[in-house]
Design a protein around this motif. Structure first.
Motif, PDB file in Angstrom:
ATOM      1  N   GLY A 149      32.687 -13.702 -34.813  1.00  0.00           N
ATOM      2  CA  GLY A 149      31.926 -12.670 -35.495  1.00  0.00           C
ATOM      3  C   GLY A 149      30.887 -12.027 -34.592  1.00  0.00           C
ATOM      4  N   MET A 150      30.218 -12.840 -33.784  1.00  0.00           N
ATOM      5  CA  MET A 150      29.230 -12.338 -32.840  1.00  0.00           C
ATOM      6  C   MET A 150      29.876 -11.386 -31.827  1.00  0.00           C
ATOM      7  SD  MET A 150      26.885 -14.596 -30.211  1.00  0.00           S
ATOM      8  CE  MET A 150      26.640 -15.817 -31.502  1.00  0.00           C
ATOM      9  N   LEU A 151      31.043 -11.776 -31.324  1.00  0.00           N
ATOM     10  CA  LEU A 151      31.735 -10.953 -30.338  1.00  0.00           C
ATOM     11  C   LEU A 151      32.242  -9.655 -30.952  1.00  0.00           C
ATOM     12  CD1 LEU A 151      33.611 -13.858 -28.575  1.00  0.00           C
ATOM     13  CD2 LEU A 151      31.910 -12.373 -27.495  1.00  0.00           C
ATOM     14  N   ALA A 152      32.704  -9.724 -32.197  1.00  0.00           N
ATOM     15  CA  ALA A 152      33.151  -8.507 -32.875  1.00  0.00           C
ATOM     16  C   ALA A 152      31.999  -7.538 -33.049  1.00  0.00           C
ATOM     17  CB  ALA A 152      33.757  -8.862 -34.235  1.00  0.00           C
ATOM     18  N   GLU A 153      30.845  -8.061 -33.422  1.00  0.00           N
ATOM     19  CA  GLU A 153      29.673  -7.210 -33.614  1.00  0.00           C
ATOM     20  C   GLU A 153      29.198  -6.611 -32.289  1.00  0.00           C
ATOM     21  OE1 GLU A 153      25.138  -7.468 -35.477  1.00  0.00           O
ATOM     22  OE2 GLU A 153      26.556  -9.121 -35.764  1.00  0.00           O
ATOM     23  N   ALA A 154      29.279  -7.407 -31.219  1.00  0.00           N
ATOM     24  CA  ALA A 154      28.828  -6.934 -29.912  1.00  0.00           C
ATOM     25  C   ALA A 154      29.807  -5.948 -29.285  1.00  0.00           C
ATOM     26  CB  ALA A 154      28.623  -8.121 -28.974  1.00  0.00           C
ATOM     27  N   GLY A 155      31.073  -5.990 -29.693  1.00  0.00           N
ATOM     28  CA  GLY A 155      32.077  -5.113 -29.123  1.00  0.00           C
ATOM     29  C   GLY A 155      32.470  -5.475 -27.708  1.00  0.00           C
ATOM     30  N   VAL A 156      32.201  -6.722 -27.314  1.00  0.00           N
ATOM     31  CA  VAL A 156      32.546  -7.185 -25.968  1.00  0.00           C
ATOM     32  C   VAL A 156      33.981  -7.690 -25.974  1.00  0.00           C
ATOM     33  CG1 VAL A 156      32.049  -8.926 -24.207  1.00  0.00           C
ATOM     34  CG2 VAL A 156      30.174  -7.748 -25.357  1.00  0.00           C
ATOM     35  N   ASN A 186      37.720  -6.275 -36.286  1.00  0.00           N
ATOM     36  CA  ASN A 186      37.096  -5.384 -35.306  1.00  0.00           C
ATOM     37  C   ASN A 186      36.957  -6.023 -33.925  1.00  0.00           C
ATOM     38  OD1 ASN A 186      36.745  -3.224 -37.132  1.00  0.00           O
ATOM     39  ND2 ASN A 186      34.903  -4.200 -37.959  1.00  0.00           N
ATOM     40  N   LEU A 187      37.411  -7.251 -33.770  1.00  0.00           N
ATOM     41  CA  LEU A 187      37.341  -7.906 -32.470  1.00  0.00           C
ATOM     42  C   LEU A 187      38.041  -7.073 -31.397  1.00  0.00           C
ATOM     43  CD1 LEU A 187      38.061 -11.713 -33.021  1.00  0.00           C
ATOM     44  CD2 LEU A 187      36.207 -10.772 -31.632  1.00  0.00           C
ATOM     45  N   ALA A 188      37.390  -6.942 -30.249  1.00  0.00           N
ATOM     46  CA  ALA A 188      38.029  -6.324 -29.088  1.00  0.00           C
ATOM     47  C   ALA A 188      38.729  -7.438 -28.316  1.00  0.00           C
ATOM     48  CB  ALA A 188      36.998  -5.619 -28.218  1.00  0.00           C
ATOM     49  N   ILE A 189      40.042  -7.459 -28.391  1.00  0.00           N
ATOM     50  CA  ILE A 189      40.838  -8.545 -27.825  1.00  0.00           C
ATOM     51  C   ILE A 189      41.808  -7.998 -26.781  1.00  0.00           C
ATOM     52  CG2 ILE A 189      42.671 -10.217 -28.344  1.00  0.00           C
ATOM     53  CD1 ILE A 189      39.932 -11.144 -29.228  1.00  0.00           C
ATOM     54  N   VAL A 190      41.876  -8.683 -25.652  1.00  0.00           N
ATOM     55  CA  VAL A 190      42.892  -8.398 -24.647  1.00  0.00           C
ATOM     56  C   VAL A 190      43.845  -9.594 -24.634  1.00  0.00           C
ATOM     57  CG1 VAL A 190      43.392  -7.949 -22.218  1.00  0.00           C
ATOM     58  CG2 VAL A 190      41.277  -7.055 -23.257  1.00  0.00           C
ATOM     59  N   LEU A 191      45.073  -9.375 -25.035  1.00  0.00           N
ATOM     60  CA  LEU A 191      46.061 -10.447 -25.039  1.00  0.00           C
ATOM     61  C   LEU A 191      46.527 -10.683 -23.606  1.00  0.00           C
ATOM     62  CD1 LEU A 191      48.149  -9.391 -28.168  1.00  0.00           C
ATOM     63  CD2 LEU A 191      46.447 -11.227 -28.033  1.00  0.00           C
ATOM     64  N   ALA A 192      46.096 -11.792 -23.033  1.00  0.00           N
ATOM     65  CA  ALA A 192      46.465 -12.119 -21.663  1.00  0.00           C
ATOM     66  C   ALA A 192      47.976 -12.239 -21.539  1.00  0.00           C
ATOM     67  CB  ALA A 192      45.793 -13.426 -21.246  1.00  0.00           C
ATOM     68  N   HIS A 193      48.501 -11.762 -20.402  1.00  0.00           N
ATOM     69  CA  HIS A 193      49.944 -11.837 -20.127  1.00  0.00           C
ATOM     70  C   HIS A 193      50.764 -11.096 -21.187  1.00  0.00           C
ATOM     71  CE1 HIS A 193      48.807 -14.994 -17.244  1.00  0.00           C
ATOM     72  NE2 HIS A 193      48.085 -15.507 -18.221  1.00  0.00           N
ATOM     73  N   ALA A 194      50.114 -10.123 -21.847  1.00  0.00           N
ATOM     74  CA  ALA A 194      50.786  -9.341 -22.899  1.00  0.00           C
ATOM     75  C   ALA A 194      51.433 -10.237 -23.950  1.00  0.00           C
ATOM     76  CB  ALA A 194      51.819  -8.382 -22.305  1.00  0.00           C
ATOM     77  N   GLY A 195      50.794 -11.393 -24.199  1.00  0.00           N
ATOM     78  CA  GLY A 195      51.308 -12.302 -25.222  1.00  0.00           C
ATOM     79  C   GLY A 195      52.585 -13.025 -24.851  1.00  0.00           C
ATOM     80  N   MET A 196      52.918 -13.047 -23.567  1.00  0.00           N
ATOM     81  CA  MET A 196      54.149 -13.664 -23.070  1.00  0.00           C
ATOM     82  C   MET A 196      54.449 -15.002 -23.759  1.00  0.00           C
ATOM     83  SD  MET A 196      54.882 -14.857 -19.108  1.00  0.00           S
ATOM     84  CE  MET A 196      54.312 -13.303 -18.415  1.00  0.00           C
ATOM     85  N   PRO A 197      55.672 -15.189 -24.207  1.00  0.00           N
ATOM     86  CA  PRO A 197      56.876 -14.362 -24.063  1.00  0.00           C
ATOM     87  C   PRO A 197      57.146 -13.460 -25.259  1.00  0.00           C
ATOM     88  CG  PRO A 197      57.513 -16.501 -24.864  1.00  0.00           C
ATOM     89  CD  PRO A 197      56.014 -16.538 -24.736  1.00  0.00           C
ATOM     90  N   ASP A 198      56.215 -13.407 -26.220  1.00  0.00           N
ATOM     91  CA  ASP A 198      56.445 -12.683 -27.476  1.00  0.00           C
ATOM     92  C   ASP A 198      55.902 -11.258 -27.387  1.00  0.00           C
ATOM     93  OD1 ASP A 198      57.645 -14.942 -28.745  1.00  0.00           O
ATOM     94  OD2 ASP A 198      55.647 -15.797 -28.992  1.00  0.00           O
ATOM     95  N   PHE A 199      56.496 -10.465 -26.519  1.00  0.00           N
ATOM     96  CA  PHE A 199      55.994  -9.125 -26.245  1.00  0.00           C
ATOM     97  C   PHE A 199      56.052  -8.219 -27.471  1.00  0.00           C
ATOM     98  CE2 PHE A 199      57.752 -10.671 -22.128  1.00  0.00           C
ATOM     99  CZ  PHE A 199      56.553 -10.771 -21.444  1.00  0.00           C
ATOM    100  N   ASP A 200      57.116  -8.285 -28.231  1.00  0.00           N
ATOM    101  CA  ASP A 200      57.222  -7.428 -29.412  1.00  0.00           C
ATOM    102  C   ASP A 200      56.134  -7.759 -30.425  1.00  0.00           C
ATOM    103  OD1 ASP A 200      59.854  -5.726 -29.299  1.00  0.00           O
ATOM    104  OD2 ASP A 200      60.398  -7.688 -28.506  1.00  0.00           O
ATOM    105  N   VAL A 201      55.864  -9.032 -30.598  1.00  0.00           N
ATOM    106  CA  VAL A 201      54.815  -9.447 -31.528  1.00  0.00           C
ATOM    107  C   VAL A 201      53.454  -8.974 -31.026  1.00  0.00           C
ATOM    108  CG1 VAL A 201      53.705 -11.411 -32.660  1.00  0.00           C
ATOM    109  CG2 VAL A 201      56.167 -11.448 -32.220  1.00  0.00           C
ATOM    110  N   ALA A 202      53.235  -9.048 -29.713  1.00  0.00           N
ATOM    111  CA  ALA A 202      51.966  -8.598 -29.136  1.00  0.00           C
ATOM    112  C   ALA A 202      51.727  -7.124 -29.435  1.00  0.00           C
ATOM    113  CB  ALA A 202      51.959  -8.839 -27.635  1.00  0.00           C
ATOM    114  N   PHE A 203      52.756  -6.306 -29.253  1.00  0.00           N
ATOM    115  CA  PHE A 203      52.568  -4.879 -29.508  1.00  0.00           C
ATOM    116  C   PHE A 203      52.489  -4.569 -30.993  1.00  0.00           C
ATOM    117  CE2 PHE A 203      53.519  -4.554 -25.053  1.00  0.00           C
ATOM    118  CZ  PHE A 203      52.746  -3.469 -24.654  1.00  0.00           C
ATOM    119  N   ASP A 204      53.019  -5.440 -31.821  1.00  0.00           N
ATOM    120  CA  ASP A 204      52.804  -5.299 -33.258  1.00  0.00           C
ATOM    121  C   ASP A 204      51.325  -5.495 -33.594  1.00  0.00           C
ATOM    122  OD1 ASP A 204      53.711  -5.181 -36.108  1.00  0.00           O
ATOM    123  OD2 ASP A 204      52.952  -7.232 -36.110  1.00  0.00           O
ATOM    124  N   LEU A 205      50.678  -6.467 -32.935  1.00  0.00           N
ATOM    125  CA  LEU A 205      49.244  -6.659 -33.134  1.00  0.00           C
ATOM    126  C   LEU A 205      48.462  -5.450 -32.631  1.00  0.00           C
ATOM    127  CD1 LEU A 205      48.750 -10.419 -32.130  1.00  0.00           C
ATOM    128  CD2 LEU A 205      48.898  -9.440 -34.434  1.00  0.00           C
TER     129      LEU A 205
END
Length: 291
Positions: A149-156, A186-205
């Motif tokens: 929640g803190m990270l979502a509010e901070a936008g980091v 509202n979390l700013a999330i970077v999926l490391a390795h593009a969510g490997m090996p579930d690339f389609d699921v990653a892009f769905d997110l």
């Protein structure tokens, strides 16, 4: 492409340099243990993993600059309680000594996590690392709810390794992390390795949450799991939500190889091209990191 070609390639795109959101700098004692794990990769992963850039800290910093990297997030991560606050202090010192490094932080589900994470954000942390696989923790635990929640509010942005690659963990899986995003959309999330090996699921997110990105770390390289043929088409769905990550220095090939792979994606789909390259290598990660 070789490492010696990267700087001129990036300059040719009209960019001032590269912004890499996923590199690793850690205390020497921690990094030696990481390298020892890779030295035993035949047992741990089932294949050899020769670390390409096994140099001292000063040389690793120099190499990034020689590639044309002008900003990078020096990510460290704990594998047990009691490490994260110390790692944050070390990373703060590292960023103070290296102007190209963006101040980064990490955390772990433990008493006091909210306090030291707030201190890191107050100190100016622009990026946070969460390694669900190595940490072996459930990201849905109530101990972390306040931190998310803190990270979502901070936008980091938080670079999260929550996919099953290269090894399935006790709490890996994009379906599990989706539950975190449902609580904190509202979390700013970077999926490391593009969510490997579930690339389609990653892009769905990425499609469902406006602040979810993927990074390119070890994706599509001549090592490990291949990407599907339609991967460039996935990128074209959200070309502004893809950021460069490399895992330098712990990669078993030249830094240039990841750049070459991204360029190949851009060439394979007419919706991508040079504009996509400029976004991935500089513009999108620069914006995400706040400069």
């Amino acid at each position: 492409m070789r490492d010696s070609d990267v700087r001129s390639f990036v300059t040719g795109l009209g960019l001032p340099g590269i912004v890499d959101i996923h590199v690793h700098f850690m205390p020497d004692a921690v990094l030696r243990k990481v390298w020892a794990y890779f030295d035993n990769a035949r047992v741990n992963y089932g294949l050899d993993w020769p670390v390409q850039y096994r140099f001292d800290e000063e040389e690793r910093v120099r190499l990034l600059r020689s590639f044309g990297v002008i900003r990078y997030a020096p990510l460290a991560y704990p594998h047990r309680p009691g490490m994260a606050e110390w790692l944050n202090e070390w990373t703060r010192d590292f960023a103070g000594r290296n102007a190209d490094a963006v101040l980064a932080a990490t955390f772990f589900p433990e008493p006091g996590v909210g306090t030291y994470l707030a201190e890191a954000l107050d100190a100016g942390a622009r990026c946070v690392k969460a390694h669900v696989q190595i940490g072996g923790y459930d990201p849905r635990t109530s101990e972390l709810d306040g931190a998310w929640g803190m990270l979502a509010e901070a936008g980091v942005p938080v670079v999260v390794h929550c996919g099953h690659g290269p090894l399935r963990g006790a709490f890996t899986g994009l379906d599990i992390f989706d539950e975190v995003l449902r609580r904190h959309p509202n979390l700013a999330i970077v999926l490391a390795h593009a969510g490997m090996p579930d690339f389609d699921v990653a892009f769905d997110l990425v499609s469902r949450y406006r602040n979810v990105y993927v990074d390119t770390t070890m994706v599509g390289v001549d090592f490990g799991a291949p990407v599907p043929e339609h991967f460039p088409a996935l990128l074209a769905r959200h070309p502004d939500r893809v950021v460069l990550g490399t895992d330098f220095p712990n990669i078993p090939y030249e830094y240039a190889h990841q750049i070459e792979v991204i360029a190949e994606w851009a060439a394979r789909d007419e919706r991508l091209g040079p504009e996509f390259l400029r976004a991935v290598l500089h513009d999108t990660p620069a914006k995400l990191l706040g400069f």
